[in-house]
Design an enzyme around this catalytic site. Structure first.
Site, PDB file in Angstrom:
ATOM      1  N   TYR A 142     -15.700  11.975   8.445  1.00  0.00           N
ATOM      2  CA  TYR A 142     -15.321  11.308   7.200  1.00  0.00           C
ATOM      3  C   TYR A 142     -13.992  11.845   6.663  1.00  0.00           C
ATOM      4  O   TYR A 142     -13.243  11.119   6.017  1.00  0.00           O
ATOM      5  CB  TYR A 142     -16.390  11.525   6.124  1.00  0.00           C
ATOM      6  CG  TYR A 142     -17.486  10.489   6.085  1.00  0.00           C
ATOM      7  CD1 TYR A 142     -18.286  10.242   7.197  1.00  0.00           C
ATOM      8  CD2 TYR A 142     -17.742   9.770   4.921  1.00  0.00           C
ATOM      9  CE1 TYR A 142     -19.299   9.309   7.157  1.00  0.00           C
ATOM     10  CE2 TYR A 142     -18.761   8.832   4.868  1.00  0.00           C
ATOM     11  CZ  TYR A 142     -19.532   8.596   5.987  1.00  0.00           C
ATOM     12  OH  TYR A 142     -20.530   7.671   5.929  1.00  0.00           O
ATOM     13  N   LYS A 189     -25.445  15.500  18.509  1.00  0.00           N
ATOM     14  CA  LYS A 189     -25.156  14.863  19.799  1.00  0.00           C
ATOM     15  C   LYS A 189     -24.514  15.934  20.675  1.00  0.00           C
ATOM     16  O   LYS A 189     -23.358  15.823  21.128  1.00  0.00           O
ATOM     17  CB  LYS A 189     -24.228  13.651  19.568  1.00  0.00           C
ATOM     18  CG  LYS A 189     -24.010  12.769  20.774  1.00  0.00           C
ATOM     19  CD  LYS A 189     -25.215  11.935  21.183  1.00  0.00           C
ATOM     20  CE  LYS A 189     -24.943  11.218  22.490  1.00  0.00           C
ATOM     21  NZ  LYS A 189     -26.141  10.604  23.064  1.00  0.00           N
ATOM     22  N   ASP A 221     -29.547   9.782  19.156  1.00  0.00           N
ATOM     23  CA  ASP A 221     -30.112   8.545  19.724  1.00  0.00           C
ATOM     24  C   ASP A 221     -31.634   8.652  19.860  1.00  0.00           C
ATOM     25  O   ASP A 221     -32.370   7.695  19.625  1.00  0.00           O
ATOM     26  CB  ASP A 221     -29.435   8.169  21.058  1.00  0.00           C
ATOM     27  CG  ASP A 221     -29.215   9.337  21.992  1.00  0.00           C
ATOM     28  OD1 ASP A 221     -29.479  10.486  21.595  1.00  0.00           O
ATOM     29  OD2 ASP A 221     -28.771   9.113  23.132  1.00  0.00           O
ATOM     30  N   ASP A 245     -25.490   9.826   7.217  1.00  0.00           N
ATOM     31  CA  ASP A 245     -25.315   8.512   6.587  1.00  0.00           C
ATOM     32  C   ASP A 245     -26.212   7.488   7.277  1.00  0.00           C
ATOM     33  O   ASP A 245     -26.926   6.722   6.626  1.00  0.00           O
ATOM     34  CB  ASP A 245     -23.838   8.097   6.700  1.00  0.00           C
ATOM     35  CG  ASP A 245     -23.588   6.751   6.057  1.00  0.00           C
ATOM     36  OD1 ASP A 245     -24.083   6.532   4.941  1.00  0.00           O
ATOM     37  OD2 ASP A 245     -22.905   5.914   6.677  1.00  0.00           O
ATOM     38  N   ASP A 249     -30.126   5.646   5.886  1.00  0.00           N
ATOM     39  CA  ASP A 249     -30.436   4.220   5.730  1.00  0.00           C
ATOM     40  C   ASP A 249     -31.677   3.856   6.534  1.00  0.00           C
ATOM     41  O   ASP A 249     -32.475   3.012   6.121  1.00  0.00           O
ATOM     42  CB  ASP A 249     -29.251   3.353   6.160  1.00  0.00           C
ATOM     43  CG  ASP A 249     -28.321   3.074   4.984  1.00  0.00           C
ATOM     44  OD1 ASP A 249     -28.240   3.953   4.094  1.00  0.00           O
ATOM     45  OD2 ASP A 249     -27.692   2.011   4.944  1.00  0.00           O
TER      46      ASP A 249
HETATM   47  C1  IPM Z   1     -23.715   6.699   1.266  1.00  0.00           C
HETATM   48  C2  IPM Z   1     -22.714   5.569   1.357  1.00  0.00           C
HETATM   49  C3  IPM Z   1     -21.304   6.150   1.365  1.00  0.00           C
HETATM   50  C4  IPM Z   1     -21.166   7.049   2.593  1.00  0.00           C
HETATM   51  C5  IPM Z   1     -20.195   5.098   1.314  1.00  0.00           C
HETATM   52  C6  IPM Z   1     -20.328   4.180   0.119  1.00  0.00           C
HETATM   53  C7  IPM Z   1     -18.818   5.734   1.345  1.00  0.00           C
HETATM   54  O1  IPM Z   1     -22.966   4.793   2.480  1.00  0.00           O
HETATM   55  O2  IPM Z   1     -23.641   7.480   0.297  1.00  0.00           O
HETATM   56  O3  IPM Z   1     -24.571   6.802   2.140  1.00  0.00           O
HETATM   57  O4  IPM Z   1     -20.879   6.556   3.689  1.00  0.00           O
HETATM   58  O5  IPM Z   1     -21.356   8.258   2.443  1.00  0.00           O
HETATM   59 MG    MG Z   2     -24.750   5.299   3.516  1.00  0.00          MG
END
Ligand code: IPM
Ligand code: MG
Length: 372
Positions: A142, A189, A221, A245, A249
């Site tokens: 990042y 990884k 993976d 990240d 999700d």
């Molecule tokens: C998160 C979001 C952020 C990230 C974005 C909005 C920059 O996806 O906090 O998970 O990638 O960290």
């Molecule tokens: Mg995110």
């Protein structure tokens, strides 16, 4: 306790869900005799429109001078559809994390028994899920050097980590595991990436100081497969910025709705609390967004300041909304309750636990999962 709280609503549904958190914190203020001083400031696409900057200097100054930051959401369709935009809303959030030194992003993922029937994945898979992701937040790909060749046909993003960057979050994650189910899974990884091999070396060395915690290492993976097949086997997951990240999700799919998940981003000086979810621009102003992720973020904030009774009172009120079916349509399609109504219901049900004899195992569990 007196706390200065910066409110950064940001884009899309951010301000709407944050408003529900403020209602809840006002109820906490009254019930438990605290003083919370709220100050709003712009960030993200809204801030770009007004100032040209995704994180105006005044917003950053306010955050630095506050005890805590409550963040709404960031991102807007016009930028998502335009990868060439040089100034982007997300840069505001990334700069905030970096400038405030918020190196640890803590994302608890817990299934609530009262909602387990509402979701897509089979109950036998998700029941009992209770893990927390420790995502490194200020390093890795990042923040590494980015290049784009002059003719625009080649690009690169550098992924860099130092031993000290890995060590500081690793200690936090092991300490959390010690208080929880005593298992830590490092996700990397290491069969391909040099940075992952450094993570493995540092984490394995540090593990020796925490003999009561079992360390497991998984490649990313494989981890995504194990997490979806067997989420209840996980306790603390430690990983770098990018993998964290993605995995977080995936956590939202396991728990059923991204609208339920909070997070805390902490460093040595500052702390910020925000939902997992994005700005969901399609729902902006429609009063359908789930405010629970934002309200749970205030639970993490209260825990961060050692206000456990208060945190439990908010968590219990959320629990009551689940049990009574006062939930938004992302959880129950036929629900007639909107963001505001759910926020009001939760705020009105925040009571001192001495007066609330109905606390059950589930909400006590949330209160107990002290994250820091
Ligand atoms: C998160 C979001 C952020 C990230 C974005 C909005 C920059 O996806 O906090 O998970 O990638 O960290
Ligand atoms: Mg995110």
């Amino acid at each position: 306790m007196q706390l200065k709280i910066a409110l950064l609503g940001g884009d899309g549904i951010g301000p709407e869900v944050l408003a529900q958190s403020v209602k809840c914190l006002k109820a906490v203020e009254e019930t438990f005799n605290h003083e919370f001083i709220f100050t709003k400031a712009p960030v993200g696409a809204v801030a770009i429109s007004n100032t040209g900057q995704p994180l105006p200097q005044e917003t950053l100054n306010l955050c630095k001078a506050s005890d805590a930051i409550l963040f709404g959401a960031i991102g807007a369709l016009e930028y998502d559809q335009n990868p060439e935009a040089k100034v982007r809303p997300e840069q505001g959030l990334l700069k905030l994390r970096k400038e405030l030194g918020l190196f640890a992003n803590i994302r608890p993922v817990k299934v609530f028994p009262s909602l387990v029937e509402n979701f897509l994945l089979p109950k036998k898979i998700i029941a009992g899920t209770d893990f927390v992701i420790y995502r490194e937040l200020t390093g890795g790909i990042y923040f590494g050097k980015k290049t784009l060749s002059e003719d625009g046909t080649a690009a690169s993003d550098l992924c860099e980590y130092s031993e000290s960057e890995i060590a500081r979050i690793t200690h936090m994650a092991f300490k959390a595991a010690k208080k929880r189910k005593k298992k830590l899974t490092l996700v990397d990884k290491a069969n391909v990436l040099e940075t992952s091999r450094l993570w493995r070396k540092v984490v394995t060395e540090i593990a020796e100081s925490y003999p009561e915690v079992a360390l497991e290492c998984l490649f990313i993976d494989n981890a995504v497969v194990q997490l979806i097949l067997n989420p209840s086997k996980f306790d603390v997951i430690l990983t770098d910025n990018m993998f964290g990240d993605i995995l977080s999700d995936q956590g939202s799919v396991i728990i059923g709705s991204v609208g339920l998940l909070p997070s805390a981003s902490v460093g040595t000086e500052n702390a910020m609390f925000e939902p997992f979810h994005g700005s969901y621009p399609q729902a902006k102003g429609k009063n359908i967004a789930n405010p629970v992720a934002s309200i749970f973020s205030t639970v993490l904030m209260l825990q961060h300041f050692g206000l456990y009774e208060e945190a439990n009172a908010v968590a219990s009120a959320v629990q009551k909304s689940f049990v009574k079916g006062v939930i938004t349509p992302d959880i129950l399609g036929s629900s007639k309750y909107g963001t505001d109504y759910v926020g009001d219901f939760i705020a009105e049900n925040i009571v001192d636990s001495d007066e609330n004899m109905n606390i059950n195992d589930e909400n006590i569990g949330l209160g107990r999962s002290t994250i820091i």
